[in-house]
Design a protein around this motif. Structure first.
Motif, PDB file in Angstrom:
ATOM      1  N   SER A 234      59.708 -57.757  55.185  1.00  0.00           N
ATOM      2  CA  SER A 234      60.633 -58.102  56.263  1.00  0.00           C
ATOM      3  C   SER A 234      61.992 -58.529  55.729  1.00  0.00           C
ATOM      4  O   SER A 234      62.131 -58.914  54.573  1.00  0.00           O
ATOM      5  CB  SER A 234      60.048 -59.248  57.106  1.00  0.00           C
ATOM      6  OG  SER A 234      58.843 -58.851  57.712  1.00  0.00           O
TER       7      SER A 234
ATOM      8  N   GLU B 294      59.616 -52.446  56.523  1.00  0.00           N
ATOM      9  CA  GLU B 294      58.283 -52.035  56.960  1.00  0.00           C
ATOM     10  C   GLU B 294      57.741 -52.902  58.090  1.00  0.00           C
ATOM     11  O   GLU B 294      57.039 -52.391  58.953  1.00  0.00           O
ATOM     12  CB  GLU B 294      57.306 -52.059  55.784  1.00  0.00           C
ATOM     13  CG  GLU B 294      57.541 -50.932  54.806  1.00  0.00           C
ATOM     14  CD  GLU B 294      57.426 -49.559  55.453  1.00  0.00           C
ATOM     15  OE1 GLU B 294      56.473 -49.320  56.215  1.00  0.00           O
ATOM     16  OE2 GLU B 294      58.309 -48.717  55.208  1.00  0.00           O
ATOM     17  N   ASN B 295      58.005 -54.200  58.097  1.00  0.00           N
ATOM     18  CA  ASN B 295      57.398 -55.091  59.084  1.00  0.00           C
ATOM     19  C   ASN B 295      58.363 -55.515  60.189  1.00  0.00           C
ATOM     20  O   ASN B 295      58.151 -55.189  61.350  1.00  0.00           O
ATOM     21  CB  ASN B 295      56.820 -56.343  58.409  1.00  0.00           C
ATOM     22  CG  ASN B 295      55.717 -56.009  57.439  1.00  0.00           C
ATOM     23  OD1 ASN B 295      55.030 -55.009  57.590  1.00  0.00           O
ATOM     24  ND2 ASN B 295      55.563 -56.833  56.425  1.00  0.00           N
ATOM     25  N   ALA B 296      59.385 -56.267  59.822  1.00  0.00           N
ATOM     26  CA  ALA B 296      60.283 -56.826  60.835  1.00  0.00           C
ATOM     27  C   ALA B 296      61.653 -57.103  60.244  1.00  0.00           C
ATOM     28  O   ALA B 296      61.796 -57.323  59.050  1.00  0.00           O
ATOM     29  CB  ALA B 296      59.697 -58.128  61.395  1.00  0.00           C
TER      30      ALA B 296
ATOM     31  N   ASP C 202      60.194 -46.339  66.957  1.00  0.00           N
ATOM     32  CA  ASP C 202      59.576 -46.983  65.793  1.00  0.00           C
ATOM     33  C   ASP C 202      59.503 -48.500  65.943  1.00  0.00           C
ATOM     34  O   ASP C 202      58.794 -49.161  65.193  1.00  0.00           O
ATOM     35  CB  ASP C 202      60.385 -46.695  64.512  1.00  0.00           C
ATOM     36  CG  ASP C 202      60.377 -45.239  64.114  1.00  0.00           C
ATOM     37  OD1 ASP C 202      59.434 -44.512  64.499  1.00  0.00           O
ATOM     38  OD2 ASP C 202      61.327 -44.822  63.419  1.00  0.00           O
ATOM     39  N   PHE C 203      60.244 -49.060  66.904  1.00  0.00           N
ATOM     40  CA  PHE C 203      60.451 -50.498  66.962  1.00  0.00           C
ATOM     41  C   PHE C 203      59.948 -51.125  68.254  1.00  0.00           C
ATOM     42  O   PHE C 203      59.955 -50.497  69.309  1.00  0.00           O
ATOM     43  CB  PHE C 203      61.948 -50.820  66.818  1.00  0.00           C
ATOM     44  CG  PHE C 203      62.541 -50.268  65.554  1.00  0.00           C
ATOM     45  CD1 PHE C 203      62.404 -50.940  64.356  1.00  0.00           C
ATOM     46  CD2 PHE C 203      63.210 -49.054  65.559  1.00  0.00           C
ATOM     47  CE1 PHE C 203      62.930 -50.418  63.185  1.00  0.00           C
ATOM     48  CE2 PHE C 203      63.749 -48.523  64.395  1.00  0.00           C
ATOM     49  CZ  PHE C 203      63.601 -49.211  63.203  1.00  0.00           C
TER      50      PHE C 203
ATOM     51  N   ARG D 104      55.724 -50.104  65.904  1.00  0.00           N
ATOM     52  CA  ARG D 104      55.014 -51.047  65.025  1.00  0.00           C
ATOM     53  C   ARG D 104      55.935 -51.994  64.260  1.00  0.00           C
ATOM     54  O   ARG D 104      55.494 -53.020  63.756  1.00  0.00           O
ATOM     55  CB  ARG D 104      54.104 -50.296  64.070  1.00  0.00           C
ATOM     56  CG  ARG D 104      54.805 -49.481  63.033  1.00  0.00           C
ATOM     57  CD  ARG D 104      53.830 -48.924  62.001  1.00  0.00           C
ATOM     58  NE  ARG D 104      54.552 -48.277  60.933  1.00  0.00           N
ATOM     59  CZ  ARG D 104      55.102 -48.917  59.900  1.00  0.00           C
ATOM     60  NH1 ARG D 104      54.996 -50.207  59.786  1.00  0.00           N
ATOM     61  NH2 ARG D 104      55.761 -48.236  58.976  1.00  0.00           N
ATOM     62  N   LYS D 105      57.220 -51.668  64.148  1.00  0.00           N
ATOM     63  CA  LYS D 105      58.158 -52.537  63.439  1.00  0.00           C
ATOM     64  C   LYS D 105      58.875 -53.435  64.450  1.00  0.00           C
ATOM     65  O   LYS D 105      59.276 -52.979  65.514  1.00  0.00           O
ATOM     66  CB  LYS D 105      59.206 -51.713  62.682  1.00  0.00           C
ATOM     67  CG  LYS D 105      58.632 -50.813  61.619  1.00  0.00           C
ATOM     68  CD  LYS D 105      59.744 -50.031  60.951  1.00  0.00           C
ATOM     69  CE  LYS D 105      59.221 -49.034  59.954  1.00  0.00           C
ATOM     70  NZ  LYS D 105      60.327 -48.333  59.277  1.00  0.00           N
TER      71      LYS D 105
END
Length: 159
Positions: A73, A91-93, A113-114, A135-136
C-alpha cells in the motif's frame, strides 16, 4: 534540517528518512520493506520509486509522486499543500489525504480495478459518483481542496 537526496539506491530492509526543514527527493530507489519519508517543512518528491509499503507525510510542503509503486500500500498525507501523483501503481490500497490542498494526477489501472472512498470537503471531486467494487482500495480525502484523478493503462515514459 537540510536537503536529502537519494539517487539510484536499493535497500533490503526498511528505510526511514526524516527532515524538519528541508526537501526530500528520491530518484530510482528500491526498498524491499517499508519506506517512511517525512518532512515538517519541506517538499517530498519521488520518481521511479518501488517499495513494499510507502508512507509519506509533509506538514508544510508539496508532495509529488511520479512512476511510484508499492507491492502493498501507499499512504501520503500533506497538511497544507497539494499532493500530485503521476503513473502510480499499488497492489492493496492507496490513501491520500490533503488537509488544505488538492489531490490530482493519474493511477495505473481502470476504474473497475478499484473500490472508492473519496471525500472532498469544501471542494469538488471527479470521483464522487463512481461506484465500483474492485479489489484495490482508492482512499482520497481533502478538506479545502479538489480531487481530480485519471486512470491510465501504463506508466508514463521516462524523461
Amino acid at each position: 534540517n537540510g536537503y536529502v537526496r537519494i539517487y539510484e539506491s536499493s535497500f533490503s530492509g526498511n528505510v526511514d528518512v526524516e527532515t524538519e526543514d528541508g526537501n526530500i527527493e528520491l530518484y530510482q530507489v528500491k526498498v524491499d520493506g517499508t519506506a517512511k519519508i517525512t518532512a515538517d517543512n519541506g517538499r517530498l518528491f519521488s520518481q521511479s520509486v518501488t517499495a513494499g509499503e510507502l508512507y509519506m507525510e509533509a506538514d508544510n510542503g508539496f508532495m509529488t509522486l511520479v512512476d511510484t509503486s508499492a507491492s502493498g500500500s501507499i499512504f501520503a498525507e500533506s497538511d497544507n499543500c497539494d499532493i500530485e501523483i503521476s503513473s502510480i501503481s499499488f497492489e492493496n490500497a492507496i490513501t491520500l489525504i490533503a488537509e488544505n490542498g488538492d489531490i490530482k494526477g493519474s493511477v495505473i489501472g481502470s476504474e473497475t480495478d478499484f473500490a472508492f472512498n473519496c471525500v472532498a470537503t469544501n471542494g469538488t471531486s471527479n470521483l464522487e459518483n463512481i461506484i465500483s467494487n474492485g479489489r484495490k482500495q482508492l482512499n482520497l480525502r481533502t478538506e479545502n481542496g479538489d480531487i481530480e484523478i485519471n486512470f491510465i493503462s501504463t506508466a508514463s515514459p521516462q524523461e
